[in-house]
Design an enzyme around this catalytic site. Structure first.
Site, short mmCIF file in Angstrom:
data_model
loop_
_atom_site.label_atom_id
_atom_site.label_comp_id
_atom_site.label_asym_id
_atom_site.label_seq_id
_atom_site.Cartn_x
_atom_site.Cartn_y
_atom_site.Cartn_z
N LYS A 183 68.31 61.35 -65.07
CA LYS A 183 68.56 59.89 -65.06
C LYS A 183 67.55 59.24 -64.10
O LYS A 183 66.43 59.74 -63.99
CB LYS A 183 70.01 59.59 -64.72
CG LYS A 183 70.97 60.42 -65.59
CD LYS A 183 72.40 60.00 -65.51
CE LYS A 183 73.22 60.92 -66.42
NZ LYS A 183 74.62 60.53 -66.51
N GLU A 212 78.64 63.97 -75.66
CA GLU A 212 78.91 63.57 -74.28
C GLU A 212 79.99 62.49 -74.27
O GLU A 212 79.67 61.31 -74.42
CB GLU A 212 77.64 62.99 -73.63
CG GLU A 212 76.50 63.98 -73.51
CD GLU A 212 75.57 63.59 -72.37
OE1 GLU A 212 75.34 64.43 -71.50
OE2 GLU A 212 75.09 62.44 -72.33
N GLY A 269 79.70 61.64 -65.23
CA GLY A 269 79.63 61.20 -63.83
C GLY A 269 80.98 60.95 -63.20
O GLY A 269 81.08 60.38 -62.12
N SER A 286 80.04 65.96 -66.76
CA SER A 286 80.58 66.70 -65.61
C SER A 286 80.56 68.21 -65.81
O SER A 286 81.46 68.91 -65.37
CB SER A 286 82.00 66.21 -65.26
OG SER A 286 81.95 64.84 -64.89
N HIS A 312 71.53 58.10 -75.48
CA HIS A 312 72.44 58.41 -74.37
C HIS A 312 73.41 57.24 -74.20
O HIS A 312 73.03 56.08 -74.38
CB HIS A 312 71.63 58.64 -73.09
CG HIS A 312 72.48 59.21 -71.99
ND1 HIS A 312 73.32 58.43 -71.24
CD2 HIS A 312 72.64 60.49 -71.55
CE1 HIS A 312 73.96 59.21 -70.37
NE2 HIS A 312 73.56 60.45 -70.54
N GLU A 351 74.44 55.73 -71.71
CA GLU A 351 73.98 54.70 -70.77
C GLU A 351 72.99 53.76 -71.47
O GLU A 351 72.95 52.56 -71.17
CB GLU A 351 73.37 55.36 -69.52
CG GLU A 351 74.48 55.96 -68.66
CD GLU A 351 74.08 57.20 -67.86
OE1 GLU A 351 72.89 57.43 -67.64
OE2 GLU A 351 75.01 57.94 -67.47
N ASN A 408 69.38 66.28 -67.22
CA ASN A 408 69.01 64.87 -67.35
C ASN A 408 69.08 64.26 -65.96
O ASN A 408 70.16 64.01 -65.43
CB ASN A 408 69.99 64.17 -68.30
CG ASN A 408 69.77 62.66 -68.35
OD1 ASN A 408 68.76 62.16 -67.85
ND2 ASN A 408 70.71 61.95 -68.94
P1 13P Z 1 77.08 64.26 -65.46
O1 13P Z 1 76.80 65.73 -65.63
O2 13P Z 1 76.61 63.72 -64.15
O3 13P Z 1 78.50 63.91 -65.79
O4 13P Z 1 76.16 63.49 -66.57
C1 13P Z 1 76.18 63.92 -67.88
C2 13P Z 1 75.11 63.20 -68.62
O5 13P Z 1 75.17 62.01 -68.84
C3 13P Z 1 73.94 63.98 -69.05
O6 13P Z 1 73.16 63.26 -69.95
#
Ligand code: 13P
Length: 249
Positions: free
Chosen positions: A11, A166, A172, A211, A94, A96, A9
């Site tokens: 983003k 997640e 992150g 992560s 997601h 976010e 992903n």
């Molecule tokens: P990270 O791997 O950067 O922690 O992000 C995970 C994520 O949100 C994937 O959709």
């Protein structure tokens, strides 16, 4: 057993030249035979990603879609449009999107339905916040998010879903869930799916995200109910992404 899936992903990151780099590297890569790979790129890169990944085993996906099919919704992008640009998957729910853009369970279900109507496979994301984990509410929150979508789909539609767990506190932050924490939640998700339909529970890929990196992927993927990963930061570096793909083989 579901086929393992490693999905990146991006983003709101990347560039057209990074799309080309990934296209070349994934086309040349000697990936494990039993592995599905996908890259979820920003809307403007979909067409280029579909073109440059065409010679590879990687599918192309988007990161969200509108809850409407078409019409006066300035700035929105429909599932049909994503499909036309070469996407075969789309992330829905997601964290976010849930926290920064106010998408609640109703909005998530509407998008899952639109994805299915457009012939896209919805990759449904579930996860609890740190506050919810500290209050020992993780399982209730995650299964509640899952139930909200399952309740709105018929048995055939449910078979199209991929689920990603997640934990919000692991995204992150560099703070990965331990393999045991992730496995416990994945097992709970699988049990809930089985309470609806045993065959569905056995066939649905359950991904872990938060992560996940080249150096912790193998331990997470070794867990019996972790069928793959949804990778954020490490999916922007081709060597890291390929290393994670190798550990899923
Ligand atoms: P990270 O791997 O950067 O922690 O992000 C995970 C994520 O949100 C994937 O959709």
């Amino acid at each position: 057993m579901p086929t393992p899936l490693i999905a990146g992903n991006w983003k709101m990151n990347g560039s057209l030249s990074l799309v080309e780099t990934f296209g070349r590297a994934l086309s040349d890569a000697d990936l494990p035979p039993q592995l599905d790979v996908a890259l979820m790129v920003p809307f403007p890169y979909l067409e280029a990603a579909a073109r440059s990944l065409a010679g590879s085993r990687a599918a192309v996906g988007a990161q969200t879609l509108s809850d409407q099919a078409s019409g006066a919704y300035t700035g929105e992008v429909s599932g049909e449009m994503l499909r036309e640009l070469g996407a075969s998957l789309v992330l829905v729910g997601h964290s976010e999107r849930r926290t920064l853009f106010g998408e609640d369970d109703t909005a998530v279900l509407a998008r899952v339905r639109r994805a299915l109507e457009a012939g896209l496979r919805p990759l449904l994301c579930l996860g609890e916040t740190l506050e919810e984990r500290d209050a020992e509410r993780s399982e209730g929150v995650v299964l509640g998010q899952l139930d909200a979508v399952l309740a709105g789909l018929d048995p055939v539609q449910r078979q199209q879903l991929v689920v990603a767990y997640e934990p919000v506190w692991a995204i992150g932050t560099g703070r990965t869930a331990t393999p045991e924490q992730a496995q416990a939640m994945h097992a709970a998700i699988r049990r809930r799916l089985a309470s609806h339909d045993e065959a569905l529970a056995e066939a649905m890929p359950l991904l872990y995200g938060g992560s996940m990196k080249a150096d912790n992927a193998a331990d997470l993927l070794a867990q019996p109910d972790i069928d793959g990963g949804l990778i954020g930061g490490a999916s922007l570096k081709i060597d890291d992404f390929l290393a994670i793909c190798q550990s899923a083989g």
